[in-house]
Write a protein that holds these residues in place. Structure first.
Motif, short mmCIF file in Angstrom:
data_model
loop_
_atom_site.label_atom_id
_atom_site.label_comp_id
_atom_site.label_asym_id
_atom_site.label_seq_id
_atom_site.Cartn_x
_atom_site.Cartn_y
_atom_site.Cartn_z
N GLN A 64 -4.49 13.76 -2.39
CA GLN A 64 -3.49 14.38 -2.96
C GLN A 64 -2.55 13.86 -1.64
O GLN A 64 -1.68 13.20 -1.86
N TYR A 65 -2.84 13.44 -0.34
CA TYR A 65 -2.50 13.80 0.54
C TYR A 65 -2.69 12.19 1.12
O TYR A 65 -1.43 11.29 1.79
N ILE A 66 -2.95 12.08 1.37
CA ILE A 66 -4.28 10.55 2.15
C ILE A 66 -3.39 9.47 1.93
O ILE A 66 -2.59 8.49 2.50
N GLY A 67 -3.15 8.85 0.94
CA GLY A 67 -2.06 7.50 0.27
C GLY A 67 -0.75 8.07 0.53
O GLY A 67 -0.66 7.03 1.32
N LEU A 68 -0.34 8.65 0.75
CA LEU A 68 1.07 9.08 1.17
C LEU A 68 1.22 8.59 2.73
O LEU A 68 2.21 8.26 3.01
N CYS A 69 0.31 9.22 3.74
CA CYS A 69 -0.35 9.06 4.70
C CYS A 69 -0.22 7.91 5.31
O CYS A 69 0.25 7.05 6.29
N SER A 77 7.73 1.00 11.58
CA SER A 77 8.79 -0.69 12.38
C SER A 77 7.74 -1.29 13.18
O SER A 77 7.42 -2.88 13.89
N ILE A 78 6.36 -0.21 14.46
CA ILE A 78 5.11 -0.91 14.78
C ILE A 78 4.18 -0.32 13.86
O ILE A 78 3.95 0.98 14.11
N LEU A 79 3.39 -0.99 13.60
CA LEU A 79 1.85 -1.11 13.00
C LEU A 79 1.00 -0.62 14.44
O LEU A 79 1.13 -1.54 15.40
N LYS A 154 8.71 9.38 9.24
CA LYS A 154 10.24 8.41 9.17
C LYS A 154 9.22 7.54 9.59
O LYS A 154 8.57 6.91 10.18
N LYS A 155 10.03 6.14 9.14
CA LYS A 155 9.28 5.01 9.86
C LYS A 155 9.66 4.11 11.33
O LYS A 155 8.71 3.46 11.37
N ASP A 156 9.93 5.37 12.03
CA ASP A 156 10.54 4.24 13.50
C ASP A 156 9.60 5.94 14.28
O ASP A 156 9.79 6.04 15.02
#
Length: 180
Positions: A64-69, A77-79, A154-156
């Motif tokens: 239910q959550y792993i895809g969202l994670c 912004s930094i992988l 969030k992305k940062d």
């Protein structure tokens, strides 16, 4: 979703502090032990890049959550340099979902840990995390993160976390929410 538990260990600040196998082709065998070995999380590292981090995730029945994670990490912004996701004996579609992402993102590595009924709850998760961390011992990185499989942010998030550790060499562990 908000981060309820994300922890980093600043490795440069530490001096040292049933049979299992990995069923993914080409992966290292972790070996057998009856006691959880946490040393990979406490290794002292030699000056890796200040913006490099790795992640370890134990996932059991998190379809239910792993895809969202994963999407949350992919939007950073930094992988991460590497992300080891340990399927801790899921009986749902967790592994199938992670496999789809692994095919397109080489820094993601999925390994399978067959769930042991004698090792329930946190013990099983801790063993799975230790398995994942052992696959990171040959990699230079600045931070290691334990990321629960049901977390988004969030992305940062990681950029801010890395900046905090770079700004304060006494910082050793962090987790949770950011309040600025």
């Amino acid at each position: 979703f908000a981060p309820d538990y994300i922890a980093f260990i600043y490795l440069a600040s530490f001096q040292s502090a049933r049979k299992r196998s990995i069923s993914r082709s080409g992966a290292k065998e972790v070996g057998s032990a009856t006691v959880l070995d946490t040393k990979p999380l406490l290794l002292a590292m030699s000056a890796p890049p200040k913006k490099s981090y790795v992640l370890v995730t134990a996932a059991r029945n998190e379809e239910q959550y792993i895809g969202l994670c994963i999407e949350s990490v992919l939007s950073q912004s930094i992988l991460p340099y590497k992300w080891v996701i340990v399927n801790d004996g899921s009986t749902d579609h967790t592994e199938i979902i992670v496999n789809k992402y692994e095919k397109n993102h080489p820094f993601i590595q999925l390994i399978r840990h067959e769930h042991d009924q004698t090792m329930e709850g946190f013990a099983s998760k801790a063993f799975a995390l230790s398995m994942g961390a052992k696959l990171l011992t040959d990699i230079d990185y600045f931070l290691i993160g334990h990321l629960d499989a049901d977390i988004t942010f969030k992305k940062d998030y990681y950029a801010i976390m890395l900046d905090k550790f770079n700004d304060n060499p006494k910082l050793g562990i962090a987790g949770g929410y950011f309040f600025e």
